[in-house]
Write a protein that holds these residues in place. Structure first.
Motif, mmCIF file in Angstrom:
data_model
loop_
_atom_site.group_PDB
_atom_site.id
_atom_site.type_symbol
_atom_site.label_atom_id
_atom_site.label_comp_id
_atom_site.label_asym_id
_atom_site.label_seq_id
_atom_site.Cartn_x
_atom_site.Cartn_y
_atom_site.Cartn_z
ATOM 1 N N HIS A 1 0.832 -1.206 0.000
ATOM 2 C CA HIS A 1 0.000 0.000 0.000
ATOM 3 C C HIS A 1 0.869 1.260 0.000
ATOM 4 C CE1 HIS A 1 -3.370 2.639 0.753
ATOM 5 N NE2 HIS A 1 -2.680 3.187 1.729
ATOM 6 N N ASP A 2 0.654 2.140 -0.969
ATOM 7 C CA ASP A 2 1.361 3.422 -1.003
ATOM 8 C C ASP A 2 0.472 4.509 -0.417
ATOM 9 O OD1 ASP A 2 3.445 2.202 -2.246
ATOM 10 O OD2 ASP A 2 2.989 2.973 -4.259
ATOM 11 N N PRO A 3 0.854 5.057 0.743
ATOM 12 C CA PRO A 3 0.031 6.117 1.330
ATOM 13 C C PRO A 3 -0.081 7.307 0.372
ATOM 14 C CG PRO A 3 1.669 5.344 2.898
ATOM 15 C CD PRO A 3 2.013 4.725 1.585
ATOM 16 N N ASN A 4 -1.275 7.831 0.199
ATOM 17 C CA ASN A 4 -1.437 9.029 -0.632
ATOM 18 C C ASN A 4 -2.599 9.854 -0.121
ATOM 19 O OD1 ASN A 4 -3.924 8.462 -2.601
ATOM 20 N ND2 ASN A 4 -2.821 6.559 -2.219
ATOM 21 N N ARG A 5 -2.684 11.086 -0.567
ATOM 22 C CA ARG A 5 -3.667 11.998 0.012
ATOM 23 C C ARG A 5 -3.967 13.126 -0.968
ATOM 24 N NH1 ARG A 5 -1.865 15.162 5.373
ATOM 25 N NH2 ARG A 5 -0.594 16.182 3.806
ATOM 26 N N TYR A 6 -5.236 13.512 -1.029
ATOM 27 C CA TYR A 6 -5.630 14.703 -1.769
ATOM 28 C C TYR A 6 -6.055 15.762 -0.763
ATOM 29 C CZ TYR A 6 -6.255 11.381 -5.619
ATOM 30 O OH TYR A 6 -6.073 10.413 -6.557
ATOM 31 N N GLY A 7 -5.696 16.989 -1.018
ATOM 32 C CA GLY A 7 -6.141 18.066 -0.127
ATOM 33 C C GLY A 7 -6.666 19.236 -0.926
ATOM 34 N N LEU A 8 -7.679 19.895 -0.352
ATOM 35 C CA LEU A 8 -8.281 21.045 -1.006
ATOM 36 C C LEU A 8 -8.477 22.106 0.063
ATOM 37 C CD1 LEU A 8 -9.714 22.010 -3.653
ATOM 38 C CD2 LEU A 8 -11.818 21.107 -2.671
ATOM 39 N N MET A 9 -8.073 23.336 -0.200
ATOM 40 C CA MET A 9 -8.254 24.351 0.842
ATOM 41 C C MET A 9 -8.731 25.678 0.255
ATOM 42 S SD MET A 9 -6.047 27.097 1.394
ATOM 43 C CE MET A 9 -4.915 27.842 0.243
ATOM 44 N N PHE A 10 -9.438 26.445 1.094
ATOM 45 C CA PHE A 10 -9.804 27.812 0.775
ATOM 46 C C PHE A 10 -9.380 28.666 1.953
ATOM 47 C CE2 PHE A 10 -12.703 25.718 -2.084
ATOM 48 C CZ PHE A 10 -12.723 26.573 -3.173
ATOM 49 N N ASP A 11 -8.827 29.824 1.691
ATOM 50 C CA ASP A 11 -8.607 30.710 2.834
ATOM 51 C C ASP A 11 -8.915 32.161 2.507
ATOM 52 O OD1 ASP A 11 -6.234 31.676 1.677
ATOM 53 O OD2 ASP A 11 -4.977 30.310 2.838
ATOM 54 N N TYR A 12 -9.163 32.903 3.570
ATOM 55 C CA TYR A 12 -9.540 34.300 3.480
ATOM 56 C C TYR A 12 -8.624 35.088 4.403
ATOM 57 C CZ TYR A 12 -12.132 38.558 4.668
ATOM 58 O OH TYR A 12 -12.482 39.852 4.902
ATOM 59 N N SER A 13 -8.013 36.144 3.873
ATOM 60 C CA SER A 13 -7.131 36.978 4.691
ATOM 61 C C SER A 13 -7.701 38.388 4.738
ATOM 62 C CB SER A 13 -5.732 37.034 4.081
ATOM 63 O OG SER A 13 -5.198 35.742 3.997
ATOM 64 N N ARG A 14 -8.157 38.772 5.894
ATOM 65 C CA ARG A 14 -8.694 40.113 6.068
ATOM 66 C C ARG A 14 -7.593 41.143 5.797
ATOM 67 N NH1 ARG A 14 -13.087 43.331 6.141
ATOM 68 N NH2 ARG A 14 -12.583 45.230 7.243
ATOM 69 N N SER A 15 -6.407 40.871 6.324
ATOM 70 C CA SER A 15 -5.236 41.696 6.062
ATOM 71 C C SER A 15 -4.072 40.721 5.985
ATOM 72 C CB SER A 15 -5.022 42.691 7.199
ATOM 73 O OG SER A 15 -4.679 41.998 8.383
ATOM 74 N N GLU A 16 -2.854 41.237 5.834
ATOM 75 C CA GLU A 16 -1.751 40.273 5.793
ATOM 76 C C GLU A 16 -1.443 39.705 7.175
ATOM 77 O OE1 GLU A 16 1.956 42.265 4.592
ATOM 78 O OE2 GLU A 16 0.833 44.126 4.705
ATOM 79 N N PHE A 17 -2.187 40.106 8.189
ATOM 80 C CA PHE A 17 -1.925 39.632 9.546
ATOM 81 C C PHE A 17 -2.933 38.601 10.027
ATOM 82 C CE2 PHE A 17 -0.487 44.028 9.093
ATOM 83 C CZ PHE A 17 0.872 43.813 9.214
ATOM 84 N N SER A 18 -3.931 38.314 9.203
ATOM 85 C CA SER A 18 -4.910 37.327 9.655
ATOM 86 C C SER A 18 -5.313 36.420 8.507
ATOM 87 C CB SER A 18 -6.154 38.029 10.213
ATOM 88 O OG SER A 18 -6.894 38.601 9.165
ATOM 89 N N ARG A 19 -5.647 35.182 8.850
ATOM 90 C CA ARG A 19 -6.049 34.227 7.822
ATOM 91 C C ARG A 19 -7.010 33.227 8.447
ATOM 92 N NH1 ARG A 19 -1.428 32.557 4.087
ATOM 93 N NH2 ARG A 19 -2.263 34.339 2.956
#
Lengths: 299, 469
Positions: free
Chosen positions: B417-435
């Motif tokens: 078995h070869d471990p594998n993974r798919y990932g999907l992300m969304f992010d929102y940054s109000r400013s460069e100091f928050s996410r």
């Protein structure tokens, strides 16, 4: 065999350095233009950011590190404008000539009085600059002050040619003085004209020309406006009308174009720095174009 | 011998001063008088300065009041009209270092039990694993940095972490570095993130996903930091070319045991980078890490034996070779509105030695581990503040040993078995100091696939850190 070739190429790369005396690393195009004016062919100028890039947010790219590594003189705005990228470049470049405190580290903002020094430092106020508003290049009187200091610094770094820089500075200062007189005469109708600005980029220009800022499109510095906030600005403009809405060429134009349409006032995209549009190809043309656009908007 | 000579010479050097002072009481009195007159002189001057300061303050106060009356009350900033003088600072805290604090919290949900997490064919250690389920604040980072003097810069990064109800402080980084050595040379010493790979030197809060790539989890227990020295050199060319070497303690996963009296690991790395036009930039890296490993114990997740985990440990020689590549695009070089980033890394690990399982009696097998893994990810900022990202991970293990049963028991037989993974992300940054980020993983590390959900915030308070490429 292959190894030899690689070594040869590498040695060549080391040898082929610029023939000019002073390698200048300028953070912004206006200082690149100024260094070129003052240094002529004694300087080789590299510009880290382009006119259509936001000087607050430049990526500390490998190319910039490689360029700063070779620089004899760094010329930047300072006042924390480049705080998101310059400290990283300085640490990665391992160049002792341009570290803070060395003659090769020149910050323009240290040579002019800064405006809008915040009384309260809080990021809830947006992206505030602790040392004051860093967009000093929008006032030609500041350019004159920085030019004098930069000419002295060039003379210090390239000491054998100090007379050359003094001469060039004298010639530049005379042309600049004459141009400023011309600009100030042209700009007389702009005095007390109310304007809306997109970002707090223009306080020095406003101070020079006597423009009056009645509203800012960003609710807080660095925070783009929501539609609700824009509607508020629009209502405010009904009571306190403005003649135009001003933005810098690198900024997203959508909110100022929207306001322009709704309020029936022209939206003006000023070059902000050298290279900001096709006309503004040097420091003189930068202010020629800025004034022409502002005067065009109140016709 | 040397010290005693030094002491004697110092005494000799000091002796005349004492002797002359003792011999001349008149001179002593004269000096006292001089000091007293100096003191009173300074006191006068200070008083004069204080009165002038008070006057100036009163004047600016008046000016400010006049100004604020003139202006409508809306503005929160004060324009200093004179502005020639810098704002006054108190001397006691003027040299305080830059402090920044990273707050990182998560809400997670996994369809499998994270306690049962394993990567078939890999011994897990460090902080490896998908983390706790539910609400958690696993990592808050405190970073303190400043120049020590004109030659040295220092930085400390402490992670305040919670593990099973206890709060621990982990020293992630504590290093000094030269900034002004010149000629492109840079020397670093202390504890730091190794120069291997690309993502390894980035702090977790700068990662584009809520968790580490599988290959980092498998090989490094998320990230490789160690104590030692690093020397790097930047070529004086327009093409970015940086080479470096590290000599490390070898105390931290995936090394262990502080071999060779605590100098048991080392790294070599090289990076090449440049621009393509005004909109594109890239960086390519190659690196190699090697360590003599003594008794590297697998983490608690790795092995279940009769209800209780028996410790699996490895002793031998371990080598990791890596290639990394990053490509960034921003239209016209202005990343504010839209930008794109592609990043991929490949790691190959080769280990030879002995695996033992701490049971009664101790079980052992010779071990020849061949493992590799890679990931590729793409992040797209499609409008200001909003980004979307996609990642794919894959690992392969081809391990062999004299006793296949012991190997299997140690969790080192991947069983095809070869471990594998798919990932999907969304992010929102109000400013460069928050996410704020939401992420979904389809994790096929084990044959029984796991659906993993992450909701995460990362906030940065205090000093404005500058991010590396």
């Amino acid at each position: 065999m292959k190894m030899q070739k690689i070594l040869m190429m590498f040695t060549l790369l080391l040898i082929v350095r610029s023939a000019a005396a002073v390698d200048v690393f300028a953070c912004e195009p206006e200082w690149a233009a100024l260094a070129q004016e003052l240094g002529g062919d004694r300087v080789e100028v590299f510009t880290a950011s382009a006119a259509l890039q936001d000087p607050h947010r430049i990526e500390a790219r490998p190319t910039l590190i490689a360029k700063l590594r070779q620089a004899d003189l760094l010329v930047c705005t300072g006042a924390d404008l480049e705080t998101g990228w310059l400290p990283m470049l300085l640490r990665k470049a391992s160049n002792d000539r341009v570290q803070p405190g060395k003659p090769g580290h020149f910050l323009a903002a240290q040579h002019v009085p800064l405006k809008e020094i915040p009384a309260r430092l809080d990021r809830a106020e947006g992206d505030v600059h602790a040392f004051g508003n860093p967009h000093i290049q929008t006032d030609p009187r500041n350019i004159a002050k920085v030019a004098q200091a930069l000419a002295q610094r060039l003379a210090q770094i390239d000491a054998s040619q100090s007379a050359f820089y003094a001469e060039r500075h004298q010639a530049f200062a005379a042309r600049w003085q004459a141009a400023m007189q011309r600009w100030e005469q042209q700009a007389a109708p702009l005095r007390s004209v109310p304007v809306v600005v997109q970002h707090k980029s223009w306080v020095y220009l406003q101070d020079w020309l006597g423009l009056v800022e009645v509203a800012t499109l960003e609710p807080k510095p660095g925070i783009p406006p929501s539609s609700g906030y824009l509607a508020e600005v629009l209502t405010q403009l009904h009571q306190q009308p403005a003649r135009m809405v001003i933005r810098a060429a690198y900024q997203d134009g959508r909110s100022s174009e929207w306001l322009s349409k709704q309020a029936g006032i022209p939206a003006v995209e000023l070059p902000f720095t050298v290279g900001g549009n096709d006309n503004a190809q040097d420091l003189f043309a930068l202010f020629d174009d800025t004034l022409a656009q502002l005067l065009g908007a109140i016709k | 011998m040397k010290t005693s000579t030094l002491a004697v010479s110092m005494t000799l050097a000091l002796l005349p001063t004492f002797a002359s002072a003792a011999a001349n009481p008149d001179e002593l009195a004269a000096i006292r008088q001089q000091i007293q007159s100096l003191q009173s002189d300074y006191e006068r001057r200070i008083q004069a300065l204080e009165t002038r300061l008070a006057q100036a303050e009163a004047e600016t106060q008046a000016a400010k009041q006049a100004a604020s009356e003139a202006q409508s009350a809306a503005s929160t900033t004060a324009t200093s009209s004179a502005a020639a003088a810098p704002p006054p600072r108190s001397a006691a805290n003027a040299f305080n270092p830059a402090i920044s604090l990273i707050l990182d919290g998560k809400l997670t949900q996994f369809s499998n039990d994270p306690e049962e997490y394993a990567l078939p064919g890999f011994q897990l250690g460090g902080e490896a694993g998908p983390g706790d389920e539910g609400f958690s604040v696993q990592h808050s980072e405190l970073m303190i940095s400043a120049n020590a003097d004109d030659m040295f810069f220092g930085q400390l990064t402490a992670a305040i972490a919670s593990h099973e109800g206890a709060t621990e402080i982990e020293l992630e980084e504590a290093y000094i570095e030269t900034a002004a050595l010149g000629n492109g040379l840079n020397l670093r010493g202390g504890r730091f993130y190794s120069g291997i790979g690309y993502l390894n030197q980035q702090h977790t809060h700068a990662w584009d996903f809520a968790d580490a790539p599988l290959v980092y989890r498998a090989l490094f227990g998320d990230q490789l930091n160690d104590d030692g020295v690093q020397l790097s050199w930047l070529a004086p060319t327009d093409l970015y070319f940086n080479v470096g070497a590290e000599w490390l303690r070898g105390g931290d996963w995936p090394a262990a045991g502080d071999a060779h009296d605590g100098t048991g690991a080392g790294t070599l790395f090289a990076k090449l980078g440049g621009d393509v036009g005004v909109s594109n930039s890239w960086q390519l890296g190659a690196s190699h890490w090697r360590a003599d490993v003594v008794d590297r114990a697998g983490g608690g997740h790795a092995h279940e034996h009769g209800g209780e985990a028996a410790e699996v440990s490895f002793t031998g020689d371990s080598q990791i070779s890596a290639l990394d590549f990053v490509w960034k695009w921003a239209p016209g070089g202005n990343a504010t509105r839209t930008n794109f980033k592609f990043q991929a890394e490949y790691f190959l690990r080769d280990e030879e030695g002995l695996i033992s399982i701490a049971e009664d009696p101790i079980e052992e097998t010779s071990y020849d581990g061949e493992q590799d893994g890679w990931y590729a990810q793409a992040i797209y900022q499609f409008m200001p503040r909003w980004r979307a990202g996609l990642r794919y991970d894959r690992l392969t293990a081809d391990n062999s040993g004299s006793d296949a049963d012991v190997l299997a028991e140690a969790g080192l037989d991947a069983a095809g078995h070869d471990p594998n993974r798919y990932g999907l992300m969304f992010d929102y940054s109000r400013s460069e100091f928050s996410r704020i980020r939401v992420q979904y993983n389809r994790d096929e590390s084990q044959t029984d696939a796991d659906d993993q959900w992450y909701l995460q915030y990362v906030m940065s308070l205090g000093a404005h850190g500058s991010h590396q490429y």
